[in-house]
Design a protein around this motif. Structure first.
Motif, PDB file in Angstrom:
ATOM      1  N   SER A 372       0.841  -1.195   0.000  1.00  0.00           N
ATOM      2  CA  SER A 372       0.000   0.000   0.000  1.00  0.00           C
ATOM      3  C   SER A 372       0.878   1.248   0.000  1.00  0.00           C
ATOM      4  O   SER A 372       0.409   2.343   0.269  1.00  0.00           O
ATOM      5  CB  SER A 372      -0.931  -0.006   1.215  1.00  0.00           C
ATOM      6  N   GLY A 373       2.149   1.063  -0.288  1.00  0.00           N
ATOM      7  CA  GLY A 373       3.054   2.203  -0.430  1.00  0.00           C
ATOM      8  C   GLY A 373       4.459   1.961   0.051  1.00  0.00           C
ATOM      9  O   GLY A 373       5.412   1.905  -0.730  1.00  0.00           O
ATOM     10  N   ASP A 374       4.624   1.781   1.350  1.00  0.00           N
ATOM     11  CA  ASP A 374       5.963   1.745   1.935  1.00  0.00           C
ATOM     12  C   ASP A 374       6.667   0.397   1.781  1.00  0.00           C
ATOM     13  O   ASP A 374       7.883   0.338   1.626  1.00  0.00           O
ATOM     14  CB  ASP A 374       5.895   2.109   3.420  1.00  0.00           C
ATOM     15  N   THR A 375       5.893  -0.698   1.847  1.00  0.00           N
ATOM     16  CA  THR A 375       6.523  -2.015   1.810  1.00  0.00           C
ATOM     17  C   THR A 375       7.282  -2.238   0.512  1.00  0.00           C
ATOM     18  O   THR A 375       8.373  -2.818   0.503  1.00  0.00           O
ATOM     19  CB  THR A 375       5.471  -3.126   1.997  1.00  0.00           C
ATOM     20  N   GLY A 376       6.722  -1.781  -0.608  1.00  0.00           N
ATOM     21  CA  GLY A 376       7.341  -2.049  -1.905  1.00  0.00           C
ATOM     22  C   GLY A 376       8.771  -1.575  -1.987  1.00  0.00           C
ATOM     23  O   GLY A 376       9.683  -2.348  -2.310  1.00  0.00           O
ATOM     24  N   SER A 377       9.010  -0.297  -1.691  1.00  0.00           N
ATOM     25  CA  SER A 377      10.376   0.228  -1.794  1.00  0.00           C
ATOM     26  C   SER A 377      11.282  -0.385  -0.740  1.00  0.00           C
ATOM     27  O   SER A 377      12.474  -0.617  -0.989  1.00  0.00           O
ATOM     28  CB  SER A 377      10.373   1.753  -1.664  1.00  0.00           C
ATOM     29  N   ALA A 378      10.731  -0.690   0.453  1.00  0.00           N
ATOM     30  CA  ALA A 378      11.549  -1.296   1.510  1.00  0.00           C
ATOM     31  C   ALA A 378      11.994  -2.698   1.122  1.00  0.00           C
ATOM     32  O   ALA A 378      13.132  -3.101   1.383  1.00  0.00           O
ATOM     33  CB  ALA A 378      10.775  -1.326   2.827  1.00  0.00           C
ATOM     34  N   VAL A 379      11.099  -3.460   0.492  1.00  0.00           N
ATOM     35  CA  VAL A 379      11.466  -4.811   0.026  1.00  0.00           C
ATOM     36  C   VAL A 379      12.512  -4.714  -1.077  1.00  0.00           C
ATOM     37  O   VAL A 379      13.531  -5.425  -1.058  1.00  0.00           O
ATOM     38  CB  VAL A 379      10.225  -5.566  -0.485  1.00  0.00           C
ATOM     39  N   LEU A 380      12.266  -3.841  -2.045  1.00  0.00           N
ATOM     40  CA  LEU A 380      13.202  -3.709  -3.160  1.00  0.00           C
ATOM     41  C   LEU A 380      14.579  -3.284  -2.669  1.00  0.00           C
ATOM     42  O   LEU A 380      15.605  -3.813  -3.117  1.00  0.00           O
ATOM     43  CB  LEU A 380      12.657  -2.696  -4.168  1.00  0.00           C
ATOM     44  N   ASP A 381      14.628  -2.335  -1.748  1.00  0.00           N
ATOM     45  CA  ASP A 381      15.903  -1.881  -1.207  1.00  0.00           C
ATOM     46  C   ASP A 381      16.581  -2.982  -0.394  1.00  0.00           C
ATOM     47  O   ASP A 381      17.781  -3.227  -0.548  1.00  0.00           O
ATOM     48  CB  ASP A 381      15.697  -0.648  -0.324  1.00  0.00           C
ATOM     49  N   LEU A 458       7.527 -19.739  -4.980  1.00  0.00           N
ATOM     50  CA  LEU A 458       7.059 -18.422  -4.561  1.00  0.00           C
ATOM     51  C   LEU A 458       7.199 -18.258  -3.054  1.00  0.00           C
ATOM     52  O   LEU A 458       7.059 -19.213  -2.304  1.00  0.00           O
ATOM     53  CB  LEU A 458       5.586 -18.225  -4.947  1.00  0.00           C
ATOM     54  N   SER A 459       7.464 -17.034  -2.625  1.00  0.00           N
ATOM     55  CA  SER A 459       7.428 -16.716  -1.208  1.00  0.00           C
ATOM     56  C   SER A 459       6.978 -15.273  -1.052  1.00  0.00           C
ATOM     57  O   SER A 459       6.719 -14.587  -2.040  1.00  0.00           O
ATOM     58  CB  SER A 459       8.792 -16.940  -0.547  1.00  0.00           C
ATOM     59  N   ALA A 460       6.861 -14.829   0.203  1.00  0.00           N
ATOM     60  CA  ALA A 460       6.301 -13.508   0.483  1.00  0.00           C
ATOM     61  C   ALA A 460       7.211 -12.715   1.406  1.00  0.00           C
ATOM     62  O   ALA A 460       7.911 -13.277   2.239  1.00  0.00           O
ATOM     63  CB  ALA A 460       4.918 -13.646   1.123  1.00  0.00           C
ATOM     64  N   ALA A 461       7.175 -11.391   1.265  1.00  0.00           N
ATOM     65  CA  ALA A 461       7.921 -10.510   2.177  1.00  0.00           C
ATOM     66  C   ALA A 461       7.000  -9.531   2.881  1.00  0.00           C
ATOM     67  O   ALA A 461       7.467  -8.672   3.610  1.00  0.00           O
ATOM     68  CB  ALA A 461       9.011  -9.763   1.415  1.00  0.00           C
ATOM     69  N   ASN A 462       5.695  -9.648   2.646  1.00  0.00           N
ATOM     70  CA  ASN A 462       4.756  -8.879   3.456  1.00  0.00           C
ATOM     71  C   ASN A 462       4.799  -9.395   4.880  1.00  0.00           C
ATOM     72  O   ASN A 462       5.427 -10.412   5.183  1.00  0.00           O
ATOM     73  CB  ASN A 462       3.330  -9.034   2.913  1.00  0.00           C
ATOM     74  N   SER A 463       4.070  -8.721   5.766  1.00  0.00           N
ATOM     75  CA  SER A 463       4.074  -9.155   7.161  1.00  0.00           C
ATOM     76  C   SER A 463       3.321 -10.454   7.369  1.00  0.00           C
ATOM     77  O   SER A 463       3.247 -10.945   8.490  1.00  0.00           O
ATOM     78  CB  SER A 463       3.493  -8.065   8.067  1.00  0.00           C
ATOM     79  N   ILE A 464       2.778 -11.061   6.302  1.00  0.00           N
ATOM     80  CA  ILE A 464       2.284 -12.434   6.431  1.00  0.00           C
ATOM     81  C   ILE A 464       3.465 -13.382   6.647  1.00  0.00           C
ATOM     82  O   ILE A 464       3.289 -14.479   7.182  1.00  0.00           O
ATOM     83  CB  ILE A 464       1.439 -12.880   5.216  1.00  0.00           C
TER      84      ILE A 464
END
Length: 739
Positions: A372-381, A458-464
């Motif tokens: 929803s905004g912040d997670t994307g750039s934090a994951v990429l970085d 596949l895996s996830a980096a969201n807080s799930i």
């Protein structure tokens, strides 16, 4: 001689085959007792030794003797039984004769000659500074670090009239050398025992035994799905046990639930928490996380390497997550000093290293992220900072609502793209992006195709993902410790924590910190106009019927389906996976569910909630700036408004400042009533910077925008199949097909 006889008969008998009667035919009564004592430690650690490590004055000798007595096994003090026996002079005299460097070498050689098994060994304080001898000891031992606060060690050494230790010379204080040695202790220990002030040697010995048992019993550290039904122990259909590494790699449980530790989180005593006063953020993170991650999944020394990389040079503030007084009894927990200016950095500078360590070497992985905004750039970085060898088998794909993030957030994500990391806008909202990813995970045809065709999972980096959520516990605990250090409260006095949240992960980790022993009274859930969580906490009814997501000035909490709420419901329902399944099945099919009265009461024991309008959000930013000179971001302003309403002012409230205001410059300029609002993100930040704001404009964000102002990105339709095609295209470009 007795050891030789034992070894001879061990080849002939198992433990269960040996009876006291038979033993009495072979040995004297004292020999029988010695045999049984040896079997006691053998059942705990096999042929290995228990090796006690720590600074001088840590109590290694006293504790070691007690542990040896409890196990009925041999105790060896390296100072008395190895060094002084070999040298025929005292250790102090030897140090005086040789000097520091030569003493360490001679001490190491002496330890290399020690060959024992099934014993308790107390090292010298300086043994860990000799790598070869420690490697020798570690091969056949479990190293237990007696971690005593430095000031306690100083006080003990003063009473013992010790004025010099190995490594100390002119101009080097005792405190400095004790601090210097910590880097060596970190390298070698398997388990740590926190030795709080005033603890007895007997209690430390019990802790040592508990720690060794925990180290040896990796089978007990399992993870379960929040949707797993309760099984009878004899039920053959029980799912195989999952461990930390499985939870990290898989991200989402096969049944669609979220992974949680089966036995819950470890609890620290008040004294153990107080040993972390005066420590760095990285040291706190290490101490907390190593109790939550079994060394069979991740050795403490490896975890230290990752923690020091994550919280080393990547944050603009040396305190990583500092606590700042705002006004009255309100404090801000600043979580925006990371490279992408949001609280997500606190987890996502560490999580990629955990992930890379845990994945098998024979498979490629694609990390899917809904943001929803912040997670994307934090994951990429975060994933861009991995070693090149790791980036060759790990790719990242982020999906964000195309019109649901700020222009600066979008520019930031676009600028963070690399060969193995792509971001795609979706013409829908965050809930669709999150739901689509879950559908991909649970689509066995799709995941099977990726595995067979490309050798990719596949895996996830969201807080799930548990590895993404767990590190967030640290900053809530650290904030409390900082308030104690600042003498705002004595240890044990409660605080409230107010968190702006939509996906429930950030506030859930505050409640986890409370479960682990941090004195948190209430967690205050702050929503914006998408206030489904507020209504749920107040009424127990989670109702999405006829409800549409509304775009707001605080887009990171524009969420209607809160993933991590599932973990909290599983907790308060006493791990009733069937109930959790029923609730979320109702949400999926009927778009609502209602908690039973007793569960609602449990929910409200720890949680209170309210929401903030757009007008009140802007008003809070304006008011705080006028009275303090400090600029809140739009999410923090939501929390400030709710904290003002709900805190009763009998204890401090810590407001989680989840992002830097630079990410939401147009809204900030509007709130501050600055008439001229420039059009480009970069010019907006320059305009804000001209007002000399507190805190300053985020430098890392400013530099990123300078580099990436004109980069392009893709946007796609809200269709799961289209998103799946984007994932496959990334895999095709990054990984070779399997033939």
């Amino acid at each position: 001689m007795l050891r030789v006889v034992w070894n001879r008969h061990l080849k002939l008998m198992t433990r269960t085959a040996v009876s006291d009667v038979y033993l009495k035919l072979i040995f004297s009564r004292s020999s029988v007792l010695a045999w049984k004592s040896w079997m006691s430690i053998h059942s705990l650690v096999g042929d290995k030794n228990i090796i006690l490590m720590g600074p001088p004055g840590a109590g290694k000798t006293t504790v070691g003797k007690i542990v040896g007595q409890k196990l009925g096994c041999c105790f060896i003090d390296v100072d008395d039984d190895v060094l002084e026996t070999a040298w025929n002079i005292s250790v102090a005299e030897k140090l005086k004769d040789l000097g520091n460097e030569q003493f360490l070498e001679e001490e190491g050689k002496a330890l290399l000659s020690l060959s024992v098994s099934g014993s308790v060994v107390s090292l010298t304080g300086s043994n860990p500074m000799h790598a070869a001898s420690m490697a020798h000891m570690k091969k056949n031992g479990i190293v237990v670090y007696l971690d005593v606060p430095t000031q306690s060690i100083m006080d003990r050494l003063k009473l013992m009239k010790v004025d010099r230790i190995v490594g100390q010379g002119p101009g080097t204080s005792l405190r400095d050398i004790l601090q210097f040695r910590k880097q060596f202790y970190k390298k070698w220990y398997d388990v740590r025992v926190l030795c709080e002030n005033e603890i007895t040697a007997e209690a430390v010995a019990d802790k040592v035994l508990h720690a060794v048992k925990w180290h040896q019993n990796s089978e007990a550290e399992g993870f379960v799905s929040t949707r797993r039904p309760r099984y009878d122990e004899k039920d053959e259909q029980k799912s195989p046990t999952k461990y930390f590494s499985d939870a990290v790699v898989e991200g989402l449980a096969p049944d669609g639930g979220l992974f949680v530790p089966e036995l819950g989180l470890p609890k620290f005593s008040a004294g153990e928490w107080q040993t972390l006063l005066g420590t760095t953020y990285a040291e706190r993170a290490q101490t907390i996380l190593e109790k939550c991650i079994h060394p069979a999944d991740l050795p403490a020394s490896k975890l230290w390497e990752m923690v020091e990389i994550a919280y080393g040079q990547n944050f603009a503030c040396s305190k990583i997550a500092p606590v700042r007084h705002l006004t009255g009894n309100q404090f801000l927990l600043e979580l925006f000093h990371g490279p992408t200016a949001s609280f997500k950095d606190l987890a996502l500078q560490l999580m990629p290293h955990l992930f890379a360590y845990c994945i098998p070497q024979t498979c490629n992985y694609v990390i899917l992220v809904a943001t929803s905004g912040d997670t994307g750039s934090a994951v990429l970085d975060g994933f861009s900072r991995l070693k090149e060898t790791d980036k060759q088998r790990i790719a990242v794909m982020t999906f964000f609502p195309d019109d649901g993030v700020s222009q600066i957030q979008k520019s930031q994500m676009i600028g963070c793209q690399e060969a193995n990391a792509k971001t795609v806008g979706v013409k829908s909202d965050f809930d669709f992006c999150q739901s689509a990813i879950k559908q991909m995970f649970t689509n066995s045809d799709y995941t099977g195709f990726l595995t067979m065709e490309y050798g990719t999972a596949l895996s996830a980096a969201n807080s799930i993902n548990w590895a993404r959520l767990l590190p967030q516990v640290v900053y809530h605990a650290s904030a409390y410790l900082d308030l104690v250090e600042q003498k705002v409260i004595p240890f044990g006095s409660p605080i409230d924590i107010c968190v702006p949240t939509g996906n429930f992960g950030n506030i859930l980790t505050a409640m986890y910190a409370k479960l682990m022993g941090i004195p948190i009274r209430k967690c205050i859930c702050a929503s914006n106009q998408n206030n489904v969580l507020t209504e749920f906490i107040k009424t127990g009814l989670y109702d999405l019927r006829g409800r549409r997501l509304m775009q707001s000035l605080s887009p990171a909490i524009d969420i209607l389906k809160s993933s991590n709420l599932e973990r909290h419901l599983h907790l308060i329902a006493n791990s009733d996976g069937q109930l959790v399944t029923e609730l979320f099945s109702c949400l999926e099919n009927q778009h609502c569910y209602q908690l039973r009265e007793e569960l609602l009461e449990k929910l409200q024991q720890d949680l209170v909630a309210d929401w903030c309008s757009e007008e009140d959000c802007l008003g809070a930013i304006h008011s705080v700036f006028n009275t303090t000179g400090y600029i809140l971001d739009t999410h923090t302003a939501v929390a400030k408004v709710v904290a003002d309403r709900l805190q009763d002012k009998t204890c401090p409230v810590v407001i989680s400042s989840t992002a830097h205001y630079s990410k939401f410059a147009p809204a900030i300029l509007q709130a501050l009533r600055i008439g001229e609002i420039k059009q480009t993100p970069l010019s907006q930040l320059h305009l804000l910077n001209s007002y000399n704001p507190l805190p300053p404009v985020h430098r890392g964000l400013l530099e990123t925008l300078k580099k990436n102002e004109k980069q392009n990105y893709q946007a796609c339709a809200a269709d799961v199949n289209v998103l799946m095609d984007h994932v496959e295209a990334l895999i095709q470009n990054r990984f070779m097909k399997v033939f």
